[in-house]
Design a protein around this motif. Sequence first.
Motif, PDB file in Angstrom:
ATOM      1  N   THR A  32       0.810  -1.215   0.000  1.00 46.16           N
ATOM      2  CA  THR A  32       0.000   0.000   0.000  1.00 46.16           C
ATOM      3  C   THR A  32       0.841   1.262   0.000  1.00 46.16           C
ATOM      4  OG1 THR A  32      -1.722  -1.183   1.216  1.00 46.16           O
ATOM      5  CG2 THR A  32      -1.842   1.219   1.220  1.00 46.16           C
ATOM      6  N   ILE A  33       1.884   1.291   0.826  1.00 44.16           N
ATOM      7  CA  ILE A  33       2.625   2.547   1.013  1.00 44.16           C
ATOM      8  C   ILE A  33       4.029   2.504   0.430  1.00 44.16           C
ATOM      9  CG2 ILE A  33       1.341   3.099   3.109  1.00 44.16           C
ATOM     10  CD1 ILE A  33       3.673   2.178   4.761  1.00 44.16           C
ATOM     11  N   GLY A  34       4.443   1.368  -0.103  1.00 43.90           N
ATOM     12  CA  GLY A  34       5.774   1.268  -0.688  1.00 43.90           C
ATOM     13  C   GLY A  34       6.768   0.620   0.263  1.00 43.90           C
ATOM     14  N   GLN A  35       7.901   0.223  -0.278  1.00 42.55           N
ATOM     15  CA  GLN A  35       8.897  -0.506   0.495  1.00 42.55           C
ATOM     16  C   GLN A  35      10.000   0.388   1.053  1.00 42.55           C
ATOM     17  OE1 GLN A  35      10.389  -3.741  -1.864  1.00 42.55           O
ATOM     18  NE2 GLN A  35       8.398  -4.750  -2.028  1.00 42.55           N
ATOM     19  N   LYS A  36      10.118   1.608   0.570  1.00 37.78           N
ATOM     20  CA  LYS A  36      11.177   2.500   1.038  1.00 37.78           C
ATOM     21  C   LYS A  36      10.557   3.808   1.506  1.00 37.78           C
ATOM     22  CE  LYS A  36      14.753   0.591  -1.994  1.00 37.78           C
ATOM     23  NZ  LYS A  36      15.765   0.882  -3.046  1.00 37.78           N
ATOM     24  N   LEU A  37      10.309   3.887   2.806  1.00 36.20           N
ATOM     25  CA  LEU A  37       9.703   5.078   3.381  1.00 36.20           C
ATOM     26  C   LEU A  37      10.788   6.082   3.745  1.00 36.20           C
ATOM     27  CD1 LEU A  37       7.043   3.495   5.759  1.00 36.20           C
ATOM     28  CD2 LEU A  37       6.852   4.054   3.338  1.00 36.20           C
TER      29      LEU A  37
END
Length: 417
Positions: A32-37
């Motif tokens: 949902t939010i990506g793997q690299k925050l």
Amino acid sequence: MAGPGSIWNIFKNMGYTTLFGLENCDHFFSKTIGQKLEVDHTIRSFYCAAQEFLGFRTAKDAVLKQRCIGDHMSHYYILNYTLAYSNLYKDLNQWIYLHINTAHEATGLHANTLDLDLVDFLKQYLNTFKDSHDVAIFLHADHGMRYGNWYKDYEAYMESKLPAFFLIANNELLNSIENSYDSLEHNSKVLTTKPDLRTAALYLAGLPYGVEYDVHEDPRYSAFFNLFKEKVPKTRTCESSEIPSEFCSCKKMVEVTENMLEADQELQRLVETIAEIAVYKMNSEVHTPKNMEAGIFCQKLSFKKVKRVFATRVTDFIEQFYVTFKVDQSPEAEFEVIANVGTDLYNQLLKVSESKGQAFPYVYRSFPVRIKTLGINRKDPYAGPCERLTRPHSIHPPYCICHSIDNIKEKYPSLIN
């Protein structure tokens, strides 16, 4: 979600140090939010290592094993890390998001292990930082408890729509916001949403709130409220708040009168079928129980007549009916059944599985539909000899109308305590 409009990026760009913590190693968040925050600290690799080497699991079907890592329950480590993090950056503003998975299971046993640890953490955190920082903790859930058969029982189904939310803040912060106590008290009694929390968080950071800080410049954000300073209208609806109908707990049911049923034979037959399905389910549970011969205690019920009907639209393809009805076996007994009826056969509200329960095929106005009951309740008082007789044998008393108690005692003396 992980772009410049994400709330952690907004806070980071304002000079806050940021922490994003997950007590799991599943794929849902990364999808949902990506793997690299773009955050300063993350908590997840620890739990992935525990899953790889120690058998740690947070999936809902992994309920038979306690979530211990070493000497502590798994949630201890994310809470302990957060305390250490806040002490490390005690001279800076901080934005922290923690997702704790303790209650992510079906029995309620794991959730109980969090209670005392969470209280201890909150006390220690507030005592440590209340004098040096303005502290605001949004303690909330993404959905209600879902304890029990939430796809099958109406009470549990409704509970899943009502997520808990608690605001914890020090008095100095609230005293600095004009009319905050009045606004918060008012807003605790009306419909609020997750975007309201975002709006309130942006306000606490010193930002103007609303559409100008949404990366997509979505005009719907003007419908959200700063809970500290603005009173949400009592007339707010799920529709105006962008809450899908199937997740709305505020929908009003409209009565379907006897005259309306008489004028619409297809609707009348549908309502009677819903009641007959409820009778079938009750008979399956108590007249033919799995643990004993059929009909020892409970009479086989038969549908007599519908008393009252209410209905509401859940989605464009699903309606919900509330039906009270009588049976032939007792003039006093009265039951109610809640059922979903619709053509959207892939919607979770109509799905069929072992966990989600049965649904019954039906043809309504020439369309194939499913009827799925969510709960059956007894309306009249039923406590008494029949209840005392059946309960010790794991027979659900509300569904049971006993044969003559004297005849049962005479024929089955060994079953009477």
